[in-house]
Motif scaffolding. Structure first.
Motif: not given
Length: 388
Positions: A205, A207, A229, A267, A270, A274, A277, A295
């Motif tokens: 994931s 961002v 994602k 948050k 994800t 994430a 990031s 994360r």
């Protein structure tokens, strides 16, 4: 000295340049004189160039050691070698080249290391107003001989420029020149950040704070790495539709989050934060948001934006101890001479999307229109053709 068919090698050349004479004022089209290259230097006929937000930052800068005028801005471009100075062996007259702001001497300890892309010999010299080896300029006003300063070792808002060979990348592949132009800064920074700095794994994931060219290039790099994602964060809602072309799957507008911190929204999307990031804006507060959106227990934050105001980044030590990391990078961790040709080949292999970054094209005489489009948020990259 290398000769060329036009007979200009070793002689000054008079040509047009878009000169920045005062902070924030329109560039002035002037006739200037470009001196021949000295040892280790290359004189390049620019074919096309584009405008990056870094150009805008220095164009607006009205104080401090880097507010130097008159100056020729521009650092995203592609051109053809007109002539070379002594000691230059890797390129010759007629070669297509990319002048890049990030130096790569290929001989120092850092250039030979696989751990990063700093050049320990030349890393900070492009910030000065002259050539990196002797600090002098190769530009002067044709009418009165007034010295005109360089910018980031490139100065591409000019029909001819002189660049140190450590800032020159030879392009041997048949990539279209306008697509190659994109690889000299923003796109390479974003894709490199995803591939080299973060080393995104499949199913991760991601961002991305800021969906300008760098942020969209991060998304493109994450898409190619198989991220499951990709969340884009931007104040401009139009960026979501644009971002979809580069793999963005979710969009967050901080202004639509109400009183909730944007990191909480990230948050939720994800499932706890994430894996990767990215901060592509250049604001310390956004860098903190990016870190807080990663994360715990392995989240990695990559800083690609330049905090031009010098504000410090403040992070809680306890949050670091929870297993999060922060890393920064110039030029996406790429070594220009070896990595940029690989990106060009990725485009030719129809893997890397460069076409959708180009939103407009103008002639050199309309360069101020290109500035306006970028300032109004209507442009990703506007290609500026020197001979059209």
């Amino acid at each position: 000295m290398e000769t060329n068919a036009s007979g200009t090698a070793g002689k000054p050349i008079k040509c047009r340049a878009a000169v920045c004479r005062r902070a924030g004022e329109p560039l002035v089209m002037e006739e200037i004189q470009v001196e021949p290259p000295k040892a280790w230097e290359v004189r390049i006929k620019i074919v096309c160039t584009s405008i990056c937000h870094t150009d805008v930052t220095f164009w607006k800068m009205d104080s401090g050691p880097f507010a130097v005028f008159p100056r020729i801005l521009g650092h995203e471009a592609v051109g053809v070698v007109e002539s070379v100075g002594e000691e230059v062996e890797e390129v010759k007259a007629g070669d297509t080249v990319l002048p890049v702001f990030w130096s790569n001497c290929e001989k120092c300890r850092h250039c030979e290391s696989s751990r990063g892309n700093n050049c320990s010999v030349f890393a900070n010299r492009p910030l000065g107003p002259g050539m990196p080896r002797d600090g002098t300029t190769r530009f002067s006003a044709a009418k009165d001989g007034e010295a005109i300063h360089h910018f980031l070792g490139v100065s591409s808002f000019c029909e001819y420029t002189v660049v140190d060979v450590v800032h020159v990348v030879k392009i041997s592949s048949p990539i279209p020149v306008d697509r190659a132009c994109l690889l000299s800064c923003g796109v390479s920074t974003g894709v490199g950040g995803a591939w080299k700095v973060a080393d995104i794994e499949q199913g991760s994931s991601v961002v991305i704070f800021g969906l300008g060219v760098v942020g969209l290039a991060v998304a493109e790099g994450a898409r190619l790495r198989g991220a499951s994602k990709i969340v884009g964060v931007d104040l401009n809602p139009d960026k979501f539709e644009i971002g979809k072309k580069f793999g963005v799957t979710n969009f967050v507008n901080p202004e639509a989050c109400g009183e909730r911190p944007v990191s909480e929204v990230i948050k939720e999307i994800t499932d706890g934060g994430a894996d990767y990031s990215f901060e592509c804006v250049g604001l310390a507060s956004v860098m903190a948001d990016a870190f807080n959106s990663s994360r715990e227990g392995g989240g990695k934050t990559v800083i690609l934006g330049v905090e031009s105001r010098g504000a410090p980044l403040s992070l809680g030590s306890y949050e670091i101890l929870r297993g999060r990391t922060v890393v920064g990078s110039y030029f996406g961790g790429l070594k220009p001479k070896s990595d940029v040709p690989l990106l060009a080949q990725k485009y030719l292999d129809q893997e890397l999307n460069l076409d959708d970054f180009i939103t407009q094209e103008v002639s050199f005489q309309d360069i101020n229109t290109a500035f306006d489009l970028l300032l109004q948020g209507k442009s990703l990259r506007c290609i500026i053709w020197m001979d059209r």
